[in-house]
Design a protein around this motif. Structure first.
Motif, PDB file in Angstrom:
ATOM      1  N   LYS A  26       2.588   1.766  -3.426  1.00  0.00           N
ATOM      2  CA  LYS A  26       1.708   2.293  -4.467  1.00  0.00           C
ATOM      3  C   LYS A  26       1.422   3.783  -4.276  1.00  0.00           C
ATOM      4  CE  LYS A  26      -0.634  -1.776  -6.118  1.00  0.00           C
ATOM      5  NZ  LYS A  26      -0.477  -1.685  -7.547  1.00  0.00           N
ATOM      6  N   LYS A  27       1.298   4.216  -3.014  1.00  0.00           N
ATOM      7  CA  LYS A  27       0.952   5.614  -2.760  1.00  0.00           C
ATOM      8  C   LYS A  27       2.165   6.529  -2.795  1.00  0.00           C
ATOM      9  CE  LYS A  27      -3.219   4.767  -0.194  1.00  0.00           C
ATOM     10  NZ  LYS A  27      -4.301   5.699  -0.342  1.00  0.00           N
ATOM     11  N   SER A  28       3.301   6.098  -2.227  1.00  0.00           N
ATOM     12  CA  SER A  28       4.427   7.016  -2.068  1.00  0.00           C
ATOM     13  C   SER A  28       5.553   6.796  -3.077  1.00  0.00           C
ATOM     14  CB  SER A  28       5.004   6.880  -0.659  1.00  0.00           C
ATOM     15  OG  SER A  28       5.718   5.666  -0.533  1.00  0.00           O
ATOM     16  N   LYS A  29       5.707   5.575  -3.568  1.00  0.00           N
ATOM     17  CA  LYS A  29       6.795   5.220  -4.475  1.00  0.00           C
ATOM     18  C   LYS A  29       8.167   5.523  -3.858  1.00  0.00           C
ATOM     19  CE  LYS A  29       4.205   5.264  -8.657  1.00  0.00           C
ATOM     20  NZ  LYS A  29       3.305   4.252  -8.307  1.00  0.00           N
ATOM     21  N   SER A  30       8.254   5.401  -2.535  1.00  0.00           N
ATOM     22  CA  SER A  30       9.488   5.679  -1.803  1.00  0.00           C
ATOM     23  C   SER A  30      10.038   4.388  -1.217  1.00  0.00           C
ATOM     24  CB  SER A  30       9.219   6.686  -0.682  1.00  0.00           C
ATOM     25  OG  SER A  30      10.309   6.752   0.194  1.00  0.00           O
ATOM     26  N   VAL A  44       0.837  -1.206   0.000  1.00  0.00           N
ATOM     27  CA  VAL A  44       0.000   0.000   0.000  1.00  0.00           C
ATOM     28  C   VAL A  44       0.871   1.255   0.000  1.00  0.00           C
ATOM     29  CG1 VAL A  44      -1.695   1.307   1.349  1.00  0.00           C
ATOM     30  CG2 VAL A  44      -1.919  -1.177   1.136  1.00  0.00           C
ATOM     31  N   VAL A  45       1.894   1.273   0.849  1.00  0.00           N
ATOM     32  CA  VAL A  45       2.789   2.435   0.923  1.00  0.00           C
ATOM     33  C   VAL A  45       3.547   2.611  -0.385  1.00  0.00           C
ATOM     34  CG1 VAL A  45       4.871   3.315   2.065  1.00  0.00           C
ATOM     35  CG2 VAL A  45       3.000   2.399   3.424  1.00  0.00           C
ATOM     36  N   CYS A  71       9.086   2.455   2.355  1.00  0.00           N
ATOM     37  CA  CYS A  71       8.672   1.046   2.311  1.00  0.00           C
ATOM     38  C   CYS A  71       9.497   0.195   3.273  1.00  0.00           C
ATOM     39  CB  CYS A  71       8.816   0.492   0.899  1.00  0.00           C
ATOM     40  SG  CYS A  71       7.626   1.153  -0.266  1.00  0.00           S
TER      41      CYS A  71
END
Length: 107
Positions: A85-89, A82-83, A93
Motif C-alpha cells: 500500500k505504501k510503496s506499490k513496489s 502494508v509495504v 513486497c
C-alpha cells in the motif's frame, strides 16, 4: 512409459501449448477490441497472481502440520500488504515477504 511414448506426449503438449498462445495472438492482431473486453482482459494478471497467493496462504495441507504452519504464511503476508500500500513496489513486497517468512521460520 517408453521413451517413444514420452516424446509423443511431449510433442503434443508443446504443440497444444504453442497453439493456445499463438492462435489468439494471430487472430486478434490488428483488431480493435471493445473497451469492456480490454478492461476485462486487464484483470487477468491480477486475478492469476491473487489465485497463486491465496492457494499458498490458505493451504489446507498446512493445517495437518499444526496451527503454526498454517498461520506462518498469513502472518508474513501482513507486512507485505502494508509495504504494498505504501510503496506499490512488487520487488520490495517480495523481499519483505520472503524476509518475514524466513524470520517466522526461526520461531
Amino acid at each position: 512409459m517408453s521413451w517413444t511414448s514420452f516424446w509423443i506426449i511431449f510433442a503434443i503438449t508443446v504443440i497444444c501449448n504453442f497453439l493456445s498462445r499463438a492462435v489468439p495472438m494471430v487472430a486478434l492482431s490488428g483488431r480493435k477490441m471493445s473497451d469492456g473486453v480490454e478492461r476485462a482482459l486487464s484483470y487477468i494478471p491480477t486475478a492469476a497472481f491473487a489465485a497463486l497467493v491465496a492457494s499458498d496462504l490458505f493451504d489446507p495441507a498446512n493445517l495437518a502440520l499444526g496451527i503454526w504452519p498454517l498461520l506462518r504464511p498469513m502472518l508474513a503476508a501482513l507486512p507485505v500488504v502494508v509495504v504494498a500500500k505504501k510503496s506499490k513496489s512488487l520487488g520490495l513486497c517480495i523481499v519483505v515477504g520472503v524476509g518475514f517468512y524466513w524470520l517466522l521460520t526461526l520461531i
